[in-house]
Design an enzyme around this catalytic site. Structure first.
Site, short mmCIF file in Angstrom:
data_model
loop_
_atom_site.label_atom_id
_atom_site.label_comp_id
_atom_site.label_asym_id
_atom_site.label_seq_id
_atom_site.Cartn_x
_atom_site.Cartn_y
_atom_site.Cartn_z
N GLU A 68 -4.11 -9.81 3.99
CA GLU A 68 -5.36 -9.28 4.98
C GLU A 68 -6.45 -10.22 5.24
O GLU A 68 -6.97 -10.58 6.28
CB GLU A 68 -5.50 -7.86 4.58
CG GLU A 68 -4.75 -6.81 5.24
CD GLU A 68 -3.66 -6.44 4.24
OE1 GLU A 68 -3.38 -7.41 3.34
OE2 GLU A 68 -2.87 -5.48 4.54
N GLU B 43 0.83 -1.39 -0.06
CA GLU B 43 -0.02 -0.07 -0.03
C GLU B 43 0.81 1.31 -0.01
O GLU B 43 0.59 2.27 -0.49
CB GLU B 43 -1.13 -0.10 1.27
CG GLU B 43 -2.03 -1.26 1.11
CD GLU B 43 -2.75 -1.39 2.21
OE1 GLU B 43 -2.43 -1.77 3.61
OE2 GLU B 43 -4.10 -0.88 2.10
N1 COA Z 1 4.70 -8.00 12.46
C1 COA Z 1 5.50 -8.20 13.23
N2 COA Z 1 6.79 -8.87 13.11
C2 COA Z 1 6.79 -9.45 11.91
C3 COA Z 1 6.20 -9.35 10.95
C4 COA Z 1 4.79 -8.45 11.12
N3 COA Z 1 3.96 -8.42 10.18
N4 COA Z 1 6.75 -9.95 9.75
C5 COA Z 1 7.91 -10.52 10.32
N5 COA Z 1 8.08 -10.11 11.53
C6 COA Z 1 9.12 -10.51 12.57
C7 COA Z 1 9.22 -12.01 12.79
O1 COA Z 1 8.22 -12.11 14.05
C8 COA Z 1 10.60 -12.13 13.17
O2 COA Z 1 10.84 -11.86 14.43
P1 COA Z 1 11.73 -12.40 15.61
O3 COA Z 1 13.08 -12.80 14.97
O4 COA Z 1 11.58 -11.85 16.54
O5 COA Z 1 10.93 -13.86 15.83
C9 COA Z 1 11.14 -11.39 12.36
O6 COA Z 1 10.24 -10.20 11.84
C10 COA Z 1 11.85 -12.11 10.78
O7 COA Z 1 10.62 -12.80 10.46
P2 COA Z 1 10.62 -14.51 9.90
O8 COA Z 1 9.00 -14.89 10.16
O9 COA Z 1 11.65 -15.13 11.22
O10 COA Z 1 11.36 -14.19 8.65
P3 COA Z 1 10.98 -15.50 7.41
O11 COA Z 1 12.08 -15.13 6.37
O12 COA Z 1 11.20 -16.80 7.86
O13 COA Z 1 9.28 -15.24 7.02
C11 COA Z 1 7.55 -13.72 6.49
C12 COA Z 1 9.22 -13.82 6.39
C13 COA Z 1 7.30 -12.57 5.50
C14 COA Z 1 7.16 -14.87 5.50
C15 COA Z 1 7.05 -13.84 7.58
O14 COA Z 1 7.78 -13.32 8.59
C16 COA Z 1 5.53 -13.40 7.55
O15 COA Z 1 4.59 -14.16 7.27
N6 COA Z 1 5.07 -12.48 8.33
C17 COA Z 1 3.85 -11.88 8.43
C18 COA Z 1 3.38 -11.23 7.34
C19 COA Z 1 2.06 -10.73 7.46
O16 COA Z 1 0.89 -11.35 7.48
N7 COA Z 1 1.95 -9.17 7.53
C20 COA Z 1 0.70 -8.64 7.87
C21 COA Z 1 0.06 -8.12 6.71
S1 COA Z 1 -1.46 -7.57 7.30
#
Ligand code: COA
Length: 241
Positions: free
Chosen positions: A135, A115
């Protein structure tokens, strides 16, 4: 250079650089970032020295992984949430900026990450970029304009698919769908954005502003009204010469 907690704002040679700076959380968009972005966008809007702006994300892995899930649905009440949104309409402010905004995207570009990119005029992506709008899968809908801006950029059918199915897309597909203007190797991302910003910055800022206004406002008008808008802006530009 203005250092906030989760955003770095720098101004160099007429270009503003806004860096989302929570690499440890993949630059997830939290309340702090919303408040700081609001301040930065206000400063950009009112600063005649800034001729173009580049948005990017800190760290190797992401431009922005969407809303901060640890703050998910933590607003005290819908009334308070609405009040805050009214007082700090980041997205309205974003879209009201008349300067050219360039998004330099890499890694994860999810939810509010897309966005933010869609509030920009030109989007460049590195080859490793992945886009998604998770979302609906989380039981919510995008809250930063995504339901409106995405279909305007890539059309209704593809926007619906991406929004409703939550399917992620690669940089290559994003380019095919015209979500991004160009895909470049990662080392060339910032240089490519800077080349573009420098080129635009060399032009008459009023002409740039008028051209942006004609494009963005014209998209929501009929062709006839759009042509009137273009003529009006052209006359204004001529009058100030
Ligand atoms: N909000 C808060 N923290 C987040 C985040 C989010 N949207 N996305 C990633 N992080 C944090 C993780 O909790 C992790 O923190 P930690 O090291 O303290 O555990 C850090 O960022 C690294 O993320 P990680 O998940 O370990 O990396 P990855 O490469 O394995 O996976 C993603 C990356 C993007 C696939 C995964 O982090 C994810 O699915 N994030 C959420 C995406 C999402 O749904 N966003 C909301 C949209 S409305």
């Amino acid at each position: 250079m203005s250092n906030f907690e989760v955003i770095v704002y720098e101004k160099r040679n007429g270009i503003g650089y806004v860096t989302l700076n929570r690499p440890e959380a993949l630059n997830a968009y939290n309340l702090q970032m919303r408040d700081e972005l609001y301040q930065v966008l206000g400063a950009i809007k009112d600063d005649p020295e800034v001729k173009a702006v580049i948005f990017r994300g800190a760290g190797e892995k992401a431009f922005c992984a969407g809303a901060d899930l640890s703050e998910f649905l933590t607003a005290p009440s819908p009334v308070v949430a609405r009040q805050v949104r009214w007082e700090r309409d980041v997205w309205g402010l974003f879209l009201s900026i008349t300067k050219p905004l360039i998004a330099a995207l890499h890694g994860y570009v999810l939810g509010s990450g897309i966005e933010i990119a869609l509030c920009c005029d030109i989007r460049l992506a590195s080859e490793d970029t992945q886009f998604g709008l998770p979302e609906v899968g989380l039981g919510i809908i995008p809250a930063a304009g995504g339901t409106q801006t995405l279909p305007r950029v890539i059309g209704r059918a593809k926007a619906s698919e991406i929004l409703l199915s939550g399917r992620w897309i690669t940089a290559k597909e994003a380019h095919r769908l015209k979500l991004v203007n160009r895909v470049v190797p990662r080392p060339d991302l910032l240089p490519a954005a800077e080349r573009l910003a420098n080129k635009i910055k060399g032009y008459n800022p009023t002409a740039v502003t008028c051209a942006k206004q004609a494009i963005t406002e014209g998209l929501d008008l009929s062709l006839e009204q759009g042509l009137e808008l273009e003529a009006r802006l052209g006359e204004c530009l001529f009058a100030v010469k």
